[in-house]
Design a protein around this motif. Structure first.
Motif, mmCIF file in Angstrom:
data_model
loop_
_atom_site.group_PDB
_atom_site.id
_atom_site.type_symbol
_atom_site.label_atom_id
_atom_site.label_comp_id
_atom_site.label_asym_id
_atom_site.label_seq_id
_atom_site.Cartn_x
_atom_site.Cartn_y
_atom_site.Cartn_z
ATOM 1 N N GLY A 1 0.803 -1.220 0.000
ATOM 2 C CA GLY A 1 0.000 0.000 0.000
ATOM 3 C C GLY A 1 0.838 1.272 0.000
ATOM 4 O O GLY A 1 0.432 2.286 -0.582
ATOM 5 N N GLU A 2 2.006 1.232 0.637
ATOM 6 C CA GLU A 2 2.881 2.405 0.603
ATOM 7 C C GLU A 2 3.395 2.659 -0.815
ATOM 8 O O GLU A 2 3.481 3.809 -1.268
ATOM 9 C CB GLU A 2 4.045 2.223 1.573
ATOM 10 N N ASN A 3 3.743 1.601 -1.528
ATOM 11 C CA ASN A 3 4.139 1.753 -2.938
ATOM 12 C C ASN A 3 2.948 2.172 -3.794
ATOM 13 O O ASN A 3 3.114 2.913 -4.774
ATOM 14 C CB ASN A 3 4.740 0.454 -3.459
ATOM 15 N N ARG A 4 1.761 1.714 -3.418
ATOM 16 C CA ARG A 4 0.554 2.139 -4.136
ATOM 17 C C ARG A 4 0.383 3.648 -4.028
ATOM 18 O O ARG A 4 0.017 4.318 -4.999
ATOM 19 C CB ARG A 4 -0.665 1.409 -3.564
ATOM 20 N N TRP A 5 0.626 4.196 -2.826
ATOM 21 C CA TRP A 5 0.512 5.645 -2.674
ATOM 22 C C TRP A 5 1.536 6.365 -3.541
ATOM 23 O O TRP A 5 1.221 7.362 -4.188
ATOM 24 C CB TRP A 5 0.666 6.059 -1.217
ATOM 25 N N SER A 6 2.772 5.886 -3.573
ATOM 26 C CA SER A 6 3.791 6.520 -4.403
ATOM 27 C C SER A 6 3.365 6.507 -5.866
ATOM 28 O O SER A 6 3.549 7.500 -6.590
ATOM 29 C CB SER A 6 5.137 5.804 -4.243
ATOM 30 N N ALA A 7 2.778 5.400 -6.324
ATOM 31 C CA ALA A 7 2.307 5.319 -7.712
ATOM 32 C C ALA A 7 1.191 6.321 -7.965
ATOM 33 O O ALA A 7 1.144 6.981 -9.009
ATOM 34 C CB ALA A 7 1.833 3.901 -8.020
ATOM 35 N N CYS A 8 0.275 6.445 -7.013
ATOM 36 C CA CYS A 8 -0.837 7.388 -7.129
ATOM 37 C C CYS A 8 -0.317 8.824 -7.178
ATOM 38 O O CYS A 8 -0.767 9.630 -7.997
ATOM 39 C CB CYS A 8 -1.776 7.186 -5.942
ATOM 40 N N ARG A 9 0.630 9.141 -6.324
ATOM 41 C CA ARG A 9 1.122 10.519 -6.221
ATOM 42 C C ARG A 9 2.082 10.885 -7.344
ATOM 43 O O ARG A 9 1.984 11.952 -7.942
ATOM 44 C CB ARG A 9 1.823 10.691 -4.855
ATOM 45 N N HIS A 10 3.028 9.981 -7.640
ATOM 46 C CA HIS A 10 4.131 10.339 -8.527
ATOM 47 C C HIS A 10 4.208 9.524 -9.822
ATOM 48 O O HIS A 10 5.012 9.868 -10.688
ATOM 49 C CB HIS A 10 5.464 10.172 -7.793
ATOM 50 N N GLY A 11 3.434 8.449 -9.962
ATOM 51 C CA GLY A 11 3.601 7.592 -11.124
ATOM 52 C C GLY A 11 4.995 6.988 -11.148
ATOM 53 O O GLY A 11 5.556 6.632 -10.107
ATOM 54 N N VAL A 12 5.581 6.898 -12.338
ATOM 55 C CA VAL A 12 6.923 6.315 -12.449
ATOM 56 C C VAL A 12 8.017 7.278 -12.013
ATOM 57 O O VAL A 12 9.188 6.902 -11.963
ATOM 58 C CB VAL A 12 7.217 5.822 -13.889
ATOM 59 N N THR A 13 7.674 8.525 -11.680
ATOM 60 C CA THR A 13 8.687 9.483 -11.229
ATOM 61 C C THR A 13 8.918 9.418 -9.726
ATOM 62 O O THR A 13 9.710 10.196 -9.189
ATOM 63 C CB THR A 13 8.301 10.916 -11.632
ATOM 64 N N GLY A 14 8.232 8.490 -9.044
ATOM 65 C CA GLY A 14 8.391 8.363 -7.609
ATOM 66 C C GLY A 14 9.449 7.353 -7.224
ATOM 67 O O GLY A 14 10.359 7.042 -8.009
ATOM 68 N N ARG A 15 9.340 6.846 -6.001
ATOM 69 C CA ARG A 15 10.269 5.849 -5.485
ATOM 70 C C ARG A 15 9.493 4.598 -5.086
ATOM 71 O O ARG A 15 8.346 4.674 -4.649
ATOM 72 C CB ARG A 15 11.070 6.399 -4.299
ATOM 73 N N PHE A 16 10.163 3.459 -5.243
ATOM 74 C CA PHE A 16 9.536 2.163 -4.984
ATOM 75 C C PHE A 16 10.355 1.445 -3.918
ATOM 76 O O PHE A 16 11.574 1.284 -4.057
ATOM 77 C CB PHE A 16 9.499 1.341 -6.275
ATOM 78 N N ALA A 17 9.697 1.026 -2.835
ATOM 79 C CA ALA A 17 10.379 0.380 -1.722
ATOM 80 C C ALA A 17 10.278 -1.132 -1.843
ATOM 81 O O ALA A 17 9.186 -1.663 -2.096
ATOM 82 C CB ALA A 17 9.781 0.837 -0.398
ATOM 83 N N ASP A 18 11.392 -1.819 -1.657
ATOM 84 C CA ASP A 18 11.370 -3.275 -1.612
ATOM 85 C C ASP A 18 10.499 -3.698 -0.436
ATOM 86 O O ASP A 18 10.700 -3.254 0.698
ATOM 87 C CB ASP A 18 12.793 -3.816 -1.441
ATOM 88 N N VAL A 19 9.510 -4.563 -0.699
ATOM 89 C CA VAL A 19 8.531 -4.892 0.335
ATOM 90 C C VAL A 19 9.109 -5.801 1.417
ATOM 91 O O VAL A 19 8.450 -6.032 2.439
ATOM 92 C CB VAL A 19 7.272 -5.547 -0.286
ATOM 93 N N ARG A 20 10.347 -6.268 1.223
ATOM 94 C CA ARG A 20 10.963 -7.132 2.236
ATOM 95 C C ARG A 20 12.056 -6.416 3.023
ATOM 96 O O ARG A 20 12.028 -6.386 4.242
ATOM 97 C CB ARG A 20 11.471 -8.404 1.573
ATOM 98 N N ASP A 21 13.002 -5.794 2.327
ATOM 99 C CA ASP A 21 14.106 -5.185 3.083
ATOM 100 C C ASP A 21 13.981 -3.666 3.231
ATOM 101 O O ASP A 21 14.767 -3.033 3.929
ATOM 102 C CB ASP A 21 15.456 -5.550 2.471
ATOM 103 N N GLY A 22 12.992 -3.053 2.576
ATOM 104 C CA GLY A 22 12.749 -1.626 2.742
ATOM 105 C C GLY A 22 13.637 -0.704 1.938
ATOM 106 O O GLY A 22 13.469 0.511 1.995
ATOM 107 N N SER A 23 14.576 -1.253 1.166
ATOM 108 C CA SER A 23 15.414 -0.389 0.334
ATOM 109 C C SER A 23 14.554 0.248 -0.753
ATOM 110 O O SER A 23 13.677 -0.392 -1.323
ATOM 111 C CB SER A 23 16.546 -1.205 -0.293
ATOM 112 N N ALA A 24 14.826 1.521 -1.026
ATOM 113 C CA ALA A 24 13.999 2.268 -1.977
ATOM 114 C C ALA A 24 14.840 2.770 -3.143
ATOM 115 O O ALA A 24 15.983 3.204 -2.955
ATOM 116 C CB ALA A 24 13.315 3.439 -1.290
ATOM 117 N N ARG A 25 14.252 2.692 -4.331
ATOM 118 C CA ARG A 25 14.920 3.148 -5.548
ATOM 119 C C ARG A 25 13.921 3.887 -6.417
ATOM 120 O O ARG A 25 12.701 3.766 -6.221
ATOM 121 C CB ARG A 25 15.486 1.955 -6.323
#
Length: 386
Positions: free
Chosen positions: A297-321
């Motif tokens: 859901g946190e990545n869902r919010w990033s997609a809603c807010r920023h689309g592909v210009t946002g950041r995506f967090a690994d759902v296991r280790d929390g690293s974001a790119r």
């Protein structure tokens, strides 16, 4: 006496048993695909939404290619079951032309996640099913002016389909980001890449679907929904992805409707290949436990807010790119499956969606003329293949 939280006025459909669900997913022998898109029906002069979908349906052939939906200004097109995305989307392009011809001078058609400037409260169709939804959800139902792209993929083998669905959940925000195409709402720029997810969230059973541990568990959930009266039937299991209980497909419902068939085909190809890739990983025992819904859901919010210009967090280790980097890497992983599924060209176009996001193109169209210019741009793009 009506109990709060119940859909009343319709006969509750019998829900499928676990054995029936399993049999519907066992019947497939190939990764076939089907694509559906929900279109905006607009006034040709004002470009505002026009409640004419019912009239267009009366003019169109009575077959599965054309369907009505709850908003009176929404027309749904559905492809036949196809071997390739290209075949499915060629049928959709033909259906777009047929629908535009049927509209004549009375309406024009467009595709986006939401209308750029129409009122957020719209007219709804009547009928037993829709009247019951309006009765339960009141004014919220009239705010469901949302337009999506849905992709169905058949997965040979019920247990394989279950594993694919559970693994697919964590990829849904990437698909949402890639297809985000609704920055405007009621004549204003929302600052979001797509306002559609927040409109959908007004209803229950939206967003990231729960993981499904077994067919017995899914049958139990659907039966509970029917017994409690919160769902008239299994079709109201409205998540952004679901195991379709009647068709026996993995259905992805997260992308916005796309301006052109070329854009829709690119997204459909990503979904088609993603499902095949996850199936191969399931066969190899390479899928982990389903990810926590709130992390997705946190990545869902990033997609809603920023689309592909946002950041995506690994759902296991929390690293974001950067989301764009994650999508590009995914497209590389999917390329061998695109060759097998006959959609390499369509998958290649997905890189265009990363480099030129739909929501940014729509904002560019509105730069000089505002949301009305954006609506005009959508109408002009409707019948173009690319």
């Amino acid at each position: 006496m009506r109990t709060s939280g119940q859909i009343t006025g319709v006969r509750l459909a019998q829900t499928p048993s676990a054995q029936e669900l399993r049999s519907r997913f066992e019947r497939h022998s190939a990764f076939t695909v089907g694509v559906e898109e929900e279109l905006l029906v607009c006034d040709p002069e004002t470009l505002d939404l026009a409640p004419l979908a019912g009239e267009l349906l009366r003019r169109l052939p009575q077959d599965r290619a054309f369907k009505g939906e709850m908003p009176a200004a929404q027309l749904e097109l559905a492809s036949p079951v196809a071997a390739t995305v290209g075949e499915a989307c060629a049928a959709l392009l033909a259906a777009r032309h047929e629908a535009a011809d049927a509209a004549g001078g009375d309406a024009v058609l467009a595709a986006a996640g939401a209308h750029p400037f129409a009122s957020g409260i719209g007219q709804l169709e009547s009928g037993e099913r829709y009247d019951a939804i309006q009765e339960e959800f009141a004014g919220v139902a009239r705010r469901q002016l949302c337009f999506g792209l849905h992709v169905h993929v058949a997965v040979p083998g019920a247990d394989r389909a279950l594993a694919v669905f559970n693994a697919l959940r964590e990829h849904l925000p990437l698909l949402a980001a890639l297809g985000a195409n609704a920055p405007f709402y009621e004549g204003r720029d929302t600052g979001l890449a797509s306002v559609r997810p927040k409109m959908c969230d007004l209803l229950p059973r939206q967003g990231v679907p729960p993981a499904v541990p077994s067919w017995e568990a899914l049958a139990d959930e659907l039966a509970w929904g029917a017994r409690s009266g919160v769902m008239a039937d299994a079709a109201q299991w409205w998540w952004e992805a679901r195991l379709h209980p009647r068709l026996g497909t993995v259905e992805v419902r997260v992308p916005d409707a796309q301006p052109t068939i070329g854009d829709a085909a690119a997204l459909a190809a990503v979904v088609h290949c993603l499902v095949a890739w996850l199936a191969a990983r399931a066969d190899a025992g390479d899928l982990g436990e389903p990810a926590a819904g709130w992390r997705i859901g946190e990545n869902r919010w990033s997609a809603c807010r920023h689309g592909v210009t946002g950041r995506f967090a690994d759902v296991r280790d929390g690293s974001a790119r950067p989301t764009a980097d994650v999508v590009r890497e995914l497209l590389v992983d999917l390329a061998p499956f695109a060759r097998d599924l006959g959609c390499s060209g369509e998958l290649a176009r997905a890189h265009h969606l990363v480099d030129h996001p739909p929501h940014e193109r729509l904002r560019l169209a509105a730069r000089d003329g505002g949301p009305r210019a954006a609506a005009a741009w959508l109408v002009r793009r409707f019948l173009t293949a690319d």
